[in-house]
Motif scaffolding. Structure first.
Motif, PDB file in Angstrom:
ATOM      1  N   UNK A 103      44.093  29.864  44.224  1.00 39.75           N
ATOM      2  CA  UNK A 103      42.958  30.759  43.965  1.00 39.75           C
ATOM      3  C   UNK A 103      41.630  30.057  43.758  1.00 39.75           C
ATOM      4  N   UNK A 104      41.628  28.733  43.731  1.00 38.69           N
ATOM      5  CA  UNK A 104      40.388  28.014  43.453  1.00 38.69           C
ATOM      6  C   UNK A 104      39.963  27.113  44.606  1.00 38.69           C
ATOM      7  N   UNK A 105      40.809  26.958  45.607  1.00 42.45           N
ATOM      8  CA  UNK A 105      40.470  26.050  46.702  1.00 42.45           C
ATOM      9  C   UNK A 105      39.220  26.532  47.428  1.00 42.45           C
ATOM     10  N   UNK A 106      38.465  25.591  47.982  1.00 43.28           N
ATOM     11  CA  UNK A 106      37.256  25.942  48.716  1.00 43.28           C
ATOM     12  C   UNK A 106      37.591  26.821  49.913  1.00 43.28           C
ATOM     13  N   UNK A 107      38.718  26.558  50.568  1.00 47.72           N
ATOM     14  CA  UNK A 107      39.104  27.357  51.728  1.00 47.72           C
ATOM     15  C   UNK A 107      39.338  28.811  51.332  1.00 47.72           C
ATOM     16  N   UNK A 108      39.988  29.031  50.209  1.00 50.29           N
ATOM     17  CA  UNK A 108      40.242  30.393  49.731  1.00 50.29           C
ATOM     18  C   UNK A 108      38.936  31.099  49.387  1.00 50.29           C
ATOM     19  N   UNK A 109      38.023  30.394  48.742  1.00 41.98           N
ATOM     20  CA  UNK A 109      36.746  30.994  48.365  1.00 41.98           C
ATOM     21  C   UNK A 109      35.904  31.323  49.599  1.00 41.98           C
ATOM     22  N   UNK A 110      36.034  30.529  50.649  1.00 41.70           N
ATOM     23  CA  UNK A 110      35.331  30.831  51.898  1.00 41.70           C
ATOM     24  C   UNK A 110      35.869  32.131  52.503  1.00 41.70           C
ATOM     25  N   UNK A 111      37.191  32.328  52.449  1.00 40.21           N
ATOM     26  CA  UNK A 111      37.785  33.568  52.940  1.00 40.21           C
ATOM     27  C   UNK A 111      37.252  34.764  52.150  1.00 40.21           C
ATOM     28  N   UNK A 112      37.110  34.604  50.840  1.00 44.59           N
ATOM     29  CA  UNK A 112      36.597  35.692  50.004  1.00 44.59           C
ATOM     30  C   UNK A 112      35.185  36.100  50.401  1.00 44.59           C
ATOM     31  N   UNK A 113      34.425  35.169  50.985  1.00 43.78           N
ATOM     32  CA  UNK A 113      33.058  35.474  51.393  1.00 43.78           C
ATOM     33  C   UNK A 113      33.010  36.604  52.423  1.00 43.78           C
ATOM     34  N   UNK A 114      34.110  36.818  53.131  1.00 42.44           N
ATOM     35  CA  UNK A 114      34.136  37.849  54.163  1.00 42.44           C
ATOM     36  C   UNK A 114      34.364  39.242  53.594  1.00 42.44           C
ATOM     37  N   UNK A 115      34.698  39.324  52.301  1.00 38.45           N
ATOM     38  CA  UNK A 115      34.927  40.619  51.671  1.00 38.45           C
ATOM     39  C   UNK A 115      33.625  41.183  51.122  1.00 38.45           C
ATOM     40  N   UNK A 116      33.528  42.512  51.114  1.00 37.63           N
ATOM     41  CA  UNK A 116      32.394  43.155  50.456  1.00 37.63           C
ATOM     42  C   UNK A 116      32.459  42.869  48.962  1.00 37.63           C
ATOM     43  N   UNK A 117      31.322  42.834  48.266  1.00 32.97           N
ATOM     44  CA  UNK A 117      31.330  42.473  46.841  1.00 32.97           C
ATOM     45  C   UNK A 117      32.308  43.277  45.987  1.00 32.97           C
ATOM     46  N   UNK A 118      32.335  44.603  46.151  1.00 31.79           N
ATOM     47  CA  UNK A 118      33.233  45.423  45.328  1.00 31.79           C
ATOM     48  C   UNK A 118      34.687  45.158  45.694  1.00 31.79           C
ATOM     49  N   UNK A 119      34.958  44.965  46.981  1.00 30.12           N
ATOM     50  CA  UNK A 119      36.302  44.653  47.460  1.00 30.12           C
ATOM     51  C   UNK A 119      36.762  43.317  46.883  1.00 30.12           C
ATOM     52  N   UNK A 120      35.876  42.376  46.874  1.00 29.83           N
ATOM     53  CA  UNK A 120      36.163  41.042  46.332  1.00 29.83           C
ATOM     54  C   UNK A 120      36.471  41.118  44.844  1.00 29.83           C
ATOM     55  N   UNK A 121      35.680  41.916  44.120  1.00 27.45           N
ATOM     56  CA  UNK A 121      35.888  42.060  42.683  1.00 27.45           C
ATOM     57  C   UNK A 121      37.243  42.687  42.384  1.00 27.45           C
ATOM     58  N   UNK A 122      37.583  43.771  43.078  1.00 23.24           N
ATOM     59  CA  UNK A 122      38.848  44.451  42.836  1.00 23.24           C
ATOM     60  C   UNK A 122      40.030  43.525  43.107  1.00 23.24           C
TER      61      UNK A 122
END
Length: 293
Positions: A103-122
């Motif tokens: 959950x903390x790797x840079x690769x995982x966080x890059x994938x999260x960038x593709x989610x909308x903010x509310x989607x990412x938060x949920x």
């Protein structure tokens, strides 16, 4: 504010920073958000809060969503690949290492960038921080079925690109050392033995320092690129072992200043991802810790 309020906030602070960092990809911005959350906690009108964890997480998440919306234009105009601001992690036990790698790797966080903010938060609140759907619904001010849909959609999108990285720290260190030796020695064949065929290299210079403008794909291209740039590393560079975002890697230090971070994503004993941050704006907060290689 009572002493109990302060104690509640201090007890939750690490979790709040963790949420904010995963939302924003910036340690500095995460600290700013949590500081603002403290002020709002201090000035709140509700004195009888049932769950300080949910209440504070709601403040942080709402602040992060606002920040992500305002940052979207900046991200779109960013020069070259955008990587999150790297953070150093102390050595951990196997269970914690597995969670960090996931959950903390840079690769995982890059994938999260593709989610909308509310989607990412949920998604983060449910799948990483274990809040239940009624809590998430209150935080996001949405109906519970809508939150379930947000998490389900995000989980599907993340799952399409998500790797489960090796969590064995000792094996990762050994591989990282071999990787560095091969790069520094110009040993392309030795490097190829360590790289997955579909390895991807990201270099984030932010337009401030020279870096590849696009991700580099494939073992042969990545290997040649690494061997070529290794010849330009200053002779007085110190290579310090570090755990970067839960992954094995190195700090490149010149004159006591971190100039580059390099971390490796490893699956099945092979390097599948390499993330190198060179943008000095993202490196200012790093301490020069770790041992020399």
């Amino acid at each position: 504010m009572t002493d109990s309020d302060v104690e509640d906030f201090v007890a939750q602070r690490a979790r709040l920073v963790g949420i904010a960092y995963r939302m924003l990809g910036s340690a500095a911005d995460a600290e700013d958000v949590v500081s603002e959350a403290y002020l709002r906690w201090q000035d709140r009108r509700e004195r009888d809060v049932t769950s300080s964890s949910s209440y504070l997480a709601k403040i942080v998440v709402r602040l992060c969503i606002d920040e992500l919306r305002s940052a979207r234009v900046r991200r779109e105009s960013y020069v070259g690949p955008w990587l999150p601001e790297p953070v150093l992690v102390e050595e951990t036990g196997p269970e914690v290492a597995a969670e960090l790698a996931d959950s903390l790797s840079l690769a995982f966080l890059v994938v999260l960038e593709e989610l909308a903010p509310v989607e990412r938060a949920a998604f983060l609140l449910h799948d990483v921080f274990d809040y239940d759907y009624p809590e998430i619904a209150r935080m996001l001010e949405r109906a519970e079925p809508a939150c379930r849909q947000l998490v389900s959609r995000a989980r599907r999108r993340v799952g399409e690109r998500r790797h489960r990285f090796d969590a064995d720290e000792r094996a990762g260190r050994v591989l990282a050392e071999r990787f560095l030796v091969a790069c520094a020695g110009g040993d392309l064949d030795g490097l190829m033995d360590l790289l997955s065929e579909d390895v991807v290299l990201w270099t984030d210079g932010g337009g401030v320092v020279k870096a590849a403008r696009r991700p580099i794909h494939g073992a042969r291209k990545v290997g040649r690129f690494l061997v070529a740039i290794a010849t330009g590393i200053p002779a007085d560079t110190e290579f310090r072992v570090a755990t970067i975002n839960g992954r094995p890697g190195y700090l490149f230090v010149v004159g006591g200043v971190v100039t580059t971070t390099l971390s490796l994503d490893i699956v099945g004993g092979r390097v599948v991802g390499i993330a190198s941050v060179l943008n000095p704006d993202k490196l200012r907060g790093l301490r020069c810790q770790g041992s020399d290689a």
